[in-house]
Structure formats: C-alpha cells, structure tokens
Scaffold this motif. Structure first.
Motif, PDB file in Angstrom:
ATOM      1  N   SER A  29       0.852  -1.177   0.000  1.00 25.74           N
ATOM      2  CA  SER A  29       0.000   0.000   0.000  1.00 25.74           C
ATOM      3  C   SER A  29       0.888   1.226   0.000  1.00 25.74           C
ATOM      4  O   SER A  29       2.099   1.121   0.196  1.00 25.74           O
ATOM      5  N   THR A  51      -4.814   1.069  -1.252  1.00 26.36           N
ATOM      6  CA  THR A  51      -4.406  -0.267  -1.710  1.00 26.36           C
ATOM      7  C   THR A  51      -5.236  -0.673  -2.939  1.00 26.36           C
ATOM      8  O   THR A  51      -6.338  -0.164  -3.153  1.00 26.36           O
ATOM      9  N   SER A  77      -6.474  -4.391  -4.830  1.00 28.14           N
ATOM     10  CA  SER A  77      -6.524  -5.844  -4.639  1.00 28.14           C
ATOM     11  C   SER A  77      -7.713  -6.425  -5.400  1.00 28.14           C
ATOM     12  O   SER A  77      -8.419  -5.703  -6.109  1.00 28.14           O
TER      13      SER A  77
END
Ligand code: HEM
Lengths: 408, 273
Positions: A328, A337, A339
C-alpha cells in the motif's frame, strides 16, 4: 416507354453504376473512415474534395446512397421489363429458333425416333408444331435472372431498412453486475467471466455465464463465447472484449473506509478529501518491465500480479507506484491499496431484423445463379435432316454435350 | 523428425514439380511436341499428388484444415489452382492452357514459401464451422478465376500469332478457349458469391454485424462487381473474344489484390488471412 425511362431501366446504366460504385469503394478503402472532418482537411491536399464526395464516411454518404438508390430503381425496372418475354419463353409451345450461323448436328447415321428417345431419357420433353420437333429441358431456367435480381433487391433493401431500425450498443460488466434494458423490461446479469488457456498460456476462449432477469426472476441462463452469441427478445449479445477491474480501497488514519470501489484499467477516480486523482494505469497479472521502462504482462494468468498507479493533485503529477496486492502507499494520511482484481467483459448487443431479409435475398441470389449457369433452358430442335442445339447461356458447352451424346 | 519436416519436404518436392511443369509447358508452346505436353501434364499431376500429401501432413499435424493464416491460404490457393487446371485438362483435353496456369500456381506457391509456416492454434474468432465453408469455397473460387485468367491470356496471345498447322492442332480452337474461360469464370463467380454470403453469416455470429465495410469485404465486393459486369456484358451484349479476355484478367488482378494487397496496404480486421 419514353427515352428517359428506357435509359433509367437499361443495362447500360446498370453497368455504369457498377463501375462507379466500384471506383468509389476503391477510394473509400484507401482513406481512413469516420474521422472528424478537420483531420481530412489537414492531412490531404484534396481534403475538400474528399469531404464534398463524402469519402470520409463513404458508405453512409449521400453520393453512395444515391448510387444505391439509382441501382435499385434501375434493377427493379429492368427486371419487371423482362418478365413478359420470360413468361412467353416459358410457355410449353414456345419454339426456339437457331442462330443463323448455328451448326447443323444432323448426320446420316442418326434415326429420328432414336434421337428423341435418347434425349427423353436425359429429361427432355418433346413438342411438335409446323413440321418442327423440339425437345426442351429446364424451362424454368428462363426466370434465372429475375430470381437473381429479386435476391439483390431484397438484400439491398433489407440491409438498408434493417440498419435504419437496428439497435446497437456496448456495455461492460464485472461479475454480478447487471445491464438494464428498460425499454424491453429485462436485464442481463453477468454471473461469471473466465478465460480458457492453452498450455502456452495463450487464450483459447472467453466465456461469459449470463442470466437474463425479468421482474427480478431468472428467465434464461446461458454461456456465451466468441462465435456463440446469446439471443433474447430478438437481441443478440456478443462476447466482444475483456479487461481487468481492481478494487481500490482508501482508509483514513483512524482506519475508517473512505473509498471502496472497482477501477478498470486506465480509469481514474477523484478522491475529494485529499483532492487526489488516482489513475490506475494498469493491472498486470504476469508483470514484467518492458525495455522502454513500460510495464507489461507476459500472459493473462495471475502469476505475478502488479498494479501501476499514477497520482495527480489538482491536475499536477505527484507520484507513481508499481506495487503488488499486499502493498500500500500513504498520501496525506490516507492509506491506498489495490486488490481483488477480476476480469470484466465487454458485450456488444444488436437487434437487426434486416438480417433475415438479407439471408433470404442471399438464398434467392444463389438459387438464381445456379439456375442461370447450370439449369438454363436447353433446346434440341429437329427438322428434316437438321438438328440444332439451341440455348442462350452456354451455346458452346451445350452443343458439345449434344454432339457427345449423338456420337454414342 | 517432426511432422513439419515432412510437410516441408513434400511442399518443396511439389514446388519442384510445378517448376518443372511450368518449364515443360513453355517448351511445349515453342516446340509443339505432343510428348512434351504429356510430360508437362505428368509433372503437374505428380506435383499435385505431392502437394496433396503435404497438405494432409499439415492437416494431421494441426488437427484442422489449413485455412487460417496467409501461408496456409496461399498454399491452399495454389492447390486450388492446380486442381481446377487438372479438372479442366482431363475433361476438355486443353493441355496448352497449363503454360498460362502453372506459372500462376508456381508464383503463388513461391509466395507461400516466403511466409512463416508455424502451426498456430486458432484464435477464438476463427473457431467456427463457417471457416471451412468460407475459406474452402474461396480456394476453389480463386482457383477457378486463375484458370479463367490463364485461358484469357492464352486467347490473347493466340489471337496475335499467325498459326501454323502444327500449333493449331496443339492449341485448342479459339472459340472454345473463349467460351471455356467464361464458363470457368461463371463457376468462380458462383463460388465467390458463397464466400461472401458465408462470410456475412459468420461475421454476424462473431462480430455482430454481417457486413462492416472492412477493406477485405469491400475488395471482395469490388471483385464480385467486376465479374458481374463481365457476365452481363457477355450474356446481354454478346461480348466475346478480346475485350472479354481483358476483363477476366482485370478481375483476376482484383482477386490477387483482395488476397495479398489488402493485407499489405490496408488496415483490416481480416488481418489473419
Ligand atoms: C450485382 C447484381 C446483379 C447480379 C448478381 C445479376 C445477375 C444476373 C444473372 C445471373 C443473369 C443471367 C445471365 C446469364 O445467364 O449469364 C442476369 C441477367 C440480366 N441482368 Fe443482371 N444481375 C445484377 C444486376 C443487374 C443490373 C443492375 C442490371 C441492369 C439493369 C441487370 C440487367 C440484366 C439483364 C438485362 C439480364 C438479361 C436477362 C434476360 O435476358 O433474361 N442486372 N443478371
């Protein structure tokens, strides 16, 4: 018919139009299509000519439409004009006349009734009038050109009217998202989208599991792939493209979630609290650095996933990162972040009933061509000591065939 | 040794066969010896048999028909040309036509030999049963147009030369050449129509539109229009002989441009063939 009509419905005009359309299309393929007018004016010496003739958008230009309209009028008129003479030739008692220089195939060894018998076996029907005897086969072939021409007319009209009413569009979906078709009162939900790989990691096929929902209830479930669209309510849905979408999470320094959403590759989002624009340059499932310092992916398999992210503050470049899903970065106290990357799919939909007319036209066109080239009307005309092979389409081939038949 | 080795071996042998045949056909034109003609046809037939073996090896190796990139198509196209020539020869006994058809086959095969020949798996858009019909008919259609063009060249050259008796016996009668070229072109035209129609049906299932005015589509339409003009002039205006022969040569030039030129010069979604 007056002189103008004769010209309008003449083969002469038809051929001129064919040639004009071909020349126009040649120019059109040499130019990029559908760009803004300014581009042509800047790039080409003859920019103004290109625009005037509509060559920048050739197939919807007024000139092309004019050509096609003229062709339709010409072809329709010409076809109607021919029908009476074709009906006359179709009548069983129509007796053919040989060309003045036709070769007399009769010889002493032939016997009249044997010849008749022989050709009867080959499908010829015999008629007699005024001392002439003639056998005929494939009489219906006289309508070959009419069938062909009607086919062409249906193709052109069908595609034109079809395009006029066609409905077309593009949407992309992340799994579990829906596209709503308000007018038709249904929505299309993507249940899953996945790739099938070969051993060398190249993509073999793209699959979408789709559910069609009406008033919240599933009415159709199906899997589509390239070359296998889904049809619903007269609309076809096509697997057309795909890409990655990745979850962007921003948390403040107390751990509260400030943003949680998907970003597609090359998509940006503005984060108001920090006046920050976050641009996901790309998600690279099998990351590598290219030689020009540009990130790239080796395959579409998630082997070594990385994100390339660029930050802007009030439009000014701030920083860029390459990071993996566990990393991050922090900006003004916000932790950012990426994902949970998922594949999304791009779907094209199109409703075009003109297609069925075009298919019908193509079918007639092919039948017409087969009639014209192979089942054209064939006549064998006999008088005393005379025998002629008569046909308009393939005089040489047919008389050769008749000669061969007579020899045996 | 892999399949590719054997494919290449047979390809090269066939290529050699076609070169020998082309040379022999020219010797035939000059010398007018019947034996030379027989030899030329034999060389063509042997070359064709070897070529067929090469194609089969590739079909076994790849598990599909060789229809999906420029190399495979050029190779199939050559095969189609020779097939059409041999069919015409054995049906009508027009030996000398080979002198004008075989060089086309040999040039097309030469072009194929310059292209990368790896067997690649089919990309998703090509995975369709329409591929077989679309490209299969294209091979036959292009082969027929090549033969029609060869016949037209024969016609034009023949009408220039003063004919001695020996040659007359060897070369088919001018009228027959003229007619045959028309019949072969008509067959090619019917096949081309099927190519375009099957392409449209396929495009609708792969790309959503049956016709998108892509350059390859437009050029095949232009080719089709040129041959439409040719057929109408012949049928309705009694066009024969020289002007018709020129038209059929121009038509074939369009075929070649559609096949090779569009890929080289124009951007197209048909970039794989
Ligand atoms: C691309 C479109 C067209 C196609 C595929 C087509 C096809 C044909 C075919 C297959 C024939 C039969 C000829 C033969 O047996 O060789 C024919 C005949 C004919 N076509 Fe067309 N045609 C087209 C457009 C036109 C146009 C625009 C005209 C001009 C008005 C026209 C006028 C004629 C005429 C006058 C005949 C002779 C018919 C007869 O005597 O029965 N065609 N056409």
């Amino acid at each position: 018919m007056n002189k103008f009509q004769r010209w309008l419905f003449s083969l002469h005009l038809g051929i001129v139009l064919f040639i004009l359309i071909s020349i126009y299309a040649v120019f059109a393929t040499l130019l990029p299509q559908g760009l803004p007018v300014a581009y042509y004016l800047e790039q080409y010496h003859f920019g103004a000519v290109i625009i005037a003739f509509g060559l920048h958008d050739a197939y919807s230009s007024w000139i092309f439409r004019l050509f096609m309209m003229l062709l339709m009028i010409n072809l329709t008129g010409c076809t109607i004009k021919l029908i009476p003479s074709q009906r006359k030739r179709y009548r069983p008692d129509f007796s053919p006349s040989p060309k003045p220089n036709a070769e007399n195939l009769w010889n002493e060894l032939l016997i009249f009734d044997q010849v008749k018998n022989k050709f009867s076996k080959k499908g010829f029907k015999w008629f007699q009038k005024d001392g002439e005897t003639w056998g005929v086969k494939h009489r219906f072939g006289v309508f070959a050109s009419t069938v062909t021409h009607i086919g062409i007319i249906i193709i052109v009209m069908g595609s034109f009217v079809g395009n006029f009413f066609a409905q077309e569009g593009f949407f992309n979906l992340i799994p579990d998202e829906q596209a709503v078709f308000h007018e038709n009162n249904f929505s299309v939900q993507l249940d899953d989208f996945y790739l099938d790989f070969r051993e060398d990691n190249s993509v073999k096929q793209y699959y979408c599991d789709l559910t069609v929902l009406r008033n919240g209830e599933s009415v159709k479930e199906t899997t589509i792939w390239v070359n296998r669209p889904m049809k619903f309510n007269g609309i076809q849905f096509y697997q057309a493209s795909y890409g990655w979408a990745s979850r962007l999470k921003i948390t403040d320094n107390e751990g509260n979630e400030a943003m949680n959403r998907f970003l597609r590759n090359d998509e940006s989002v503005f984060f108001e609290p920090a006046h920050l624009t976050i641009h996901l340059f790309g998600y690279f499932p099998d990351f590598a650095m290219g030689h020009n310092e540009m990130p790239l992916t080796m395959t579409e398999r998630e082997v070594n996933p990385h994100y390339a992210v660029v930050l802007y503050h009030f439009g000014e470049f701030v920083d860029s990162f390459i990071m993996n899903p566990n990393q991050s970065f922090t900006y003004q106290g916000y932790e950012i972040t990426f994902s949970d990357s998922v594949l999304y799919t791009g779907l094209i939909y199109r409703r075009d009933h003109g297609y069925y007319f075009v298919l019908l036209g193509c079918f007639l066109l092919m039948i017409g061509l087969i009639m014209a080239f192979y089942t054209y009307p064939k006549y064998i005309l006999m008088r005393k000591n005379e025998l002629y092979a008569v046909t308009r389409q393939n005089a040489w081939g047919f008389s050769m065939w008749v000669k061969n038949q007579l020899k045996s | 040794m892999g399949w590719l080795f054997y494919e290449e071996l047979f390809f090269m042998l066939a290529f050699a066969g076609y070169i020998v045949a082309s040379i022999a056909f020219f010797v035939l034109l000059v010398s007018s010896k019947e034996k030379v003609g027989k030899f030329a046809v034999a060389a063509t037939s042997v070359g064709f048999a070897l070529h067929t073996v090469a194609m089969f090896v590739r079909i076994i190796e790849s598990g599909r028909l060789p229809f999906s990139n420029q190399y495979e198509f050029a190779n199939s196209f050559t095969w189609g040309i020779v097939l059409c020539y041999l069919a015409i020869h054995f049906y009508y006994r027009f030996t000398a036509v080979g002198a004008f058809v075989m060089p086309l086959a040999f040039l097309m095969m030469g072009y194929a030999s310059l292209l990368p020949r790896h067997v690649r798996p089919l990309m998703p858009a090509l995975q369709s049963r329409w591929l077989t019909i679309h490209v299969g008919t294209a091979v036959v259609s292009y082969g027929a147009f090549a033969v029609a063009c060869g016949l037209s060249v024969l016609y034009l050259l023949n009408s220039k030369k003063s004919q001695d008796n020996q040659k007359k016996k060897l070369l088919p009668d001018q009228e027959a050449v003229d007619f045959l070229s028309y019949r072969v072109a008509a067959f090619g035209y019917l096949m081309l129509t099927i190519v375009i129609v099957s392409g449209a049906i396929w495009a609708r299932s792969a790309w959503s539109r049956y016709w998108a005015w892509d350059p390859k589509e437009v050029w095949s339409l232009i080719t089709w229009l040129i041959y439409s003009v040719y057929l109408h002039l012949r049928f309705n205006r009694g066009w024969k002989g020289k002007p018709a022969a020129w038209f059929s040569i121009i038509g074939f030039a369009c075929v070649i441009f559609t096949f090779i030129g569009v890929n080289m010069f124009l951007p197209s979604i048909h970039s794989y063939v």
